[in-house]
Design a protein around this motif. Structure first.
Motif, PDB file in Angstrom:
ATOM      1  N   GLN A  22      10.618 -10.193   4.518  1.00  0.00           N
ATOM      2  CA  GLN A  22      10.401 -11.113   5.585  1.00  0.00           C
ATOM      3  C   GLN A  22       9.651 -10.317   6.871  1.00  0.00           C
ATOM      4  OE1 GLN A  22      13.348 -10.632   4.140  1.00  0.00           O
ATOM      5  NE2 GLN A  22      14.393 -12.466   4.269  1.00  0.00           N
ATOM      6  N   LEU A  23       9.940  -8.960   6.677  1.00  0.00           N
ATOM      7  CA  LEU A  23       9.505  -8.309   7.859  1.00  0.00           C
ATOM      8  C   LEU A  23       8.104  -7.334   7.547  1.00  0.00           C
ATOM      9  CD1 LEU A  23      12.818  -7.166   9.231  1.00  0.00           C
ATOM     10  CD2 LEU A  23      11.762  -9.210   9.899  1.00  0.00           C
ATOM     11  N   MET A  24       8.048  -6.888   6.136  1.00  0.00           N
ATOM     12  CA  MET A  24       6.962  -5.943   5.923  1.00  0.00           C
ATOM     13  C   MET A  24       6.488  -6.390   4.293  1.00  0.00           C
ATOM     14  SD  MET A  24       9.576  -2.827   5.616  1.00  0.00           S
ATOM     15  CE  MET A  24      10.132  -3.201   7.341  1.00  0.00           C
ATOM     16  N   HIS A  25       5.390  -5.703   4.025  1.00  0.00           N
ATOM     17  CA  HIS A  25       4.735  -5.790   2.755  1.00  0.00           C
ATOM     18  C   HIS A  25       3.721  -4.873   2.418  1.00  0.00           C
ATOM     19  CE1 HIS A  25       1.590  -8.041   5.046  1.00  0.00           C
ATOM     20  NE2 HIS A  25       0.708  -7.522   3.850  1.00  0.00           N
ATOM     21  N   LEU A  26       3.698  -4.412   1.271  1.00  0.00           N
ATOM     22  CA  LEU A  26       2.471  -3.522   0.739  1.00  0.00           C
ATOM     23  C   LEU A  26       1.350  -4.223   0.578  1.00  0.00           C
ATOM     24  CD1 LEU A  26       4.512  -1.188  -1.562  1.00  0.00           C
ATOM     25  CD2 LEU A  26       3.771  -0.533   0.665  1.00  0.00           C
ATOM     26  N   ASP A  27       0.370  -3.642   1.108  1.00  0.00           N
ATOM     27  CA  ASP A  27      -1.142  -4.375   0.984  1.00  0.00           C
ATOM     28  C   ASP A  27      -1.751  -3.959  -0.327  1.00  0.00           C
ATOM     29  OD1 ASP A  27      -2.292  -2.042   1.056  1.00  0.00           O
ATOM     30  OD2 ASP A  27      -3.274  -2.252   3.139  1.00  0.00           O
ATOM     31  N   ASP A  28      -2.998  -4.736  -0.575  1.00  0.00           N
ATOM     32  CA  ASP A  28      -3.610  -4.393  -2.145  1.00  0.00           C
ATOM     33  C   ASP A  28      -3.784  -2.494  -2.242  1.00  0.00           C
ATOM     34  OD1 ASP A  28      -3.401  -6.902  -2.380  1.00  0.00           O
ATOM     35  OD2 ASP A  28      -5.435  -7.237  -2.043  1.00  0.00           O
ATOM     36  N   GLU A  29      -3.927  -1.965  -1.152  1.00  0.00           N
ATOM     37  CA  GLU A  29      -3.979  -0.531  -1.362  1.00  0.00           C
ATOM     38  C   GLU A  29      -2.800   0.365  -1.384  1.00  0.00           C
ATOM     39  OE1 GLU A  29      -6.783  -0.026   1.766  1.00  0.00           O
ATOM     40  OE2 GLU A  29      -8.448  -1.104   0.826  1.00  0.00           O
ATOM     41  N   GLY A  30      -1.486  -0.486  -1.309  1.00  0.00           N
ATOM     42  CA  GLY A  30      -0.197   0.265  -1.168  1.00  0.00           C
ATOM     43  C   GLY A  30       0.219   0.772   0.055  1.00  0.00           C
ATOM     44  N   GLU A  31      -0.607   0.248   1.210  1.00  0.00           N
ATOM     45  CA  GLU A  31      -0.239   0.682   2.647  1.00  0.00           C
ATOM     46  C   GLU A  31       0.748  -0.164   3.043  1.00  0.00           C
ATOM     47  OE1 GLU A  31      -1.551   3.219   4.576  1.00  0.00           O
ATOM     48  OE2 GLU A  31      -2.457   3.981   2.765  1.00  0.00           O
ATOM     49  N   LEU A  32       1.710   0.119   3.653  1.00  0.00           N
ATOM     50  CA  LEU A  32       2.900  -0.694   4.456  1.00  0.00           C
ATOM     51  C   LEU A  32       2.204  -1.526   5.690  1.00  0.00           C
ATOM     52  CD1 LEU A  32       5.788  -1.608   4.164  1.00  0.00           C
ATOM     53  CD2 LEU A  32       6.210   0.240   5.866  1.00  0.00           C
ATOM     54  N   VAL A  33       2.338  -2.755   5.674  1.00  0.00           N
ATOM     55  CA  VAL A  33       1.756  -3.554   6.710  1.00  0.00           C
ATOM     56  C   VAL A  33       3.229  -4.294   7.436  1.00  0.00           C
ATOM     57  CG1 VAL A  33       0.774  -5.478   7.346  1.00  0.00           C
ATOM     58  CG2 VAL A  33      -0.038  -4.088   5.771  1.00  0.00           C
TER      59      VAL A  33
END
Length: 62
Positions: A22-33
């Motif tokens: 709910q607070l964060m996710h990895l984008d398509d390039e594997g970077e934490l958002v």
């Protein structure tokens, strides 16, 4: 409270995302958002869990 990401330290393991999707996710390039840097009392436990499971200690809750 706030979640702080040390971006250079993050290696994109994704354990934090599993602990607190709910607070964060990895984008398509594997970077934490971070979806929410500022968090309310209801999300403190999730944020702390995400910080605890990070193998490189890239997250802090302050």
């Amino acid at each position: 409270m706030k979640i702080v990401l040390d971006r250079p330290r993050c290696e994109g393991h994704g354990l934090c995302e599993e602990a607190a999707p709910q607070l964060m996710h990895l984008d398509d390039e594997g970077e934490l958002v971070l979806d929410h840097e500022e968090i309310g009392e209801a999300d403190v436990a999730l944020a702390n869990a995400a910080a605890r499971v990070c193998p490189v200690a890239a997250l802090r809750v302050i």
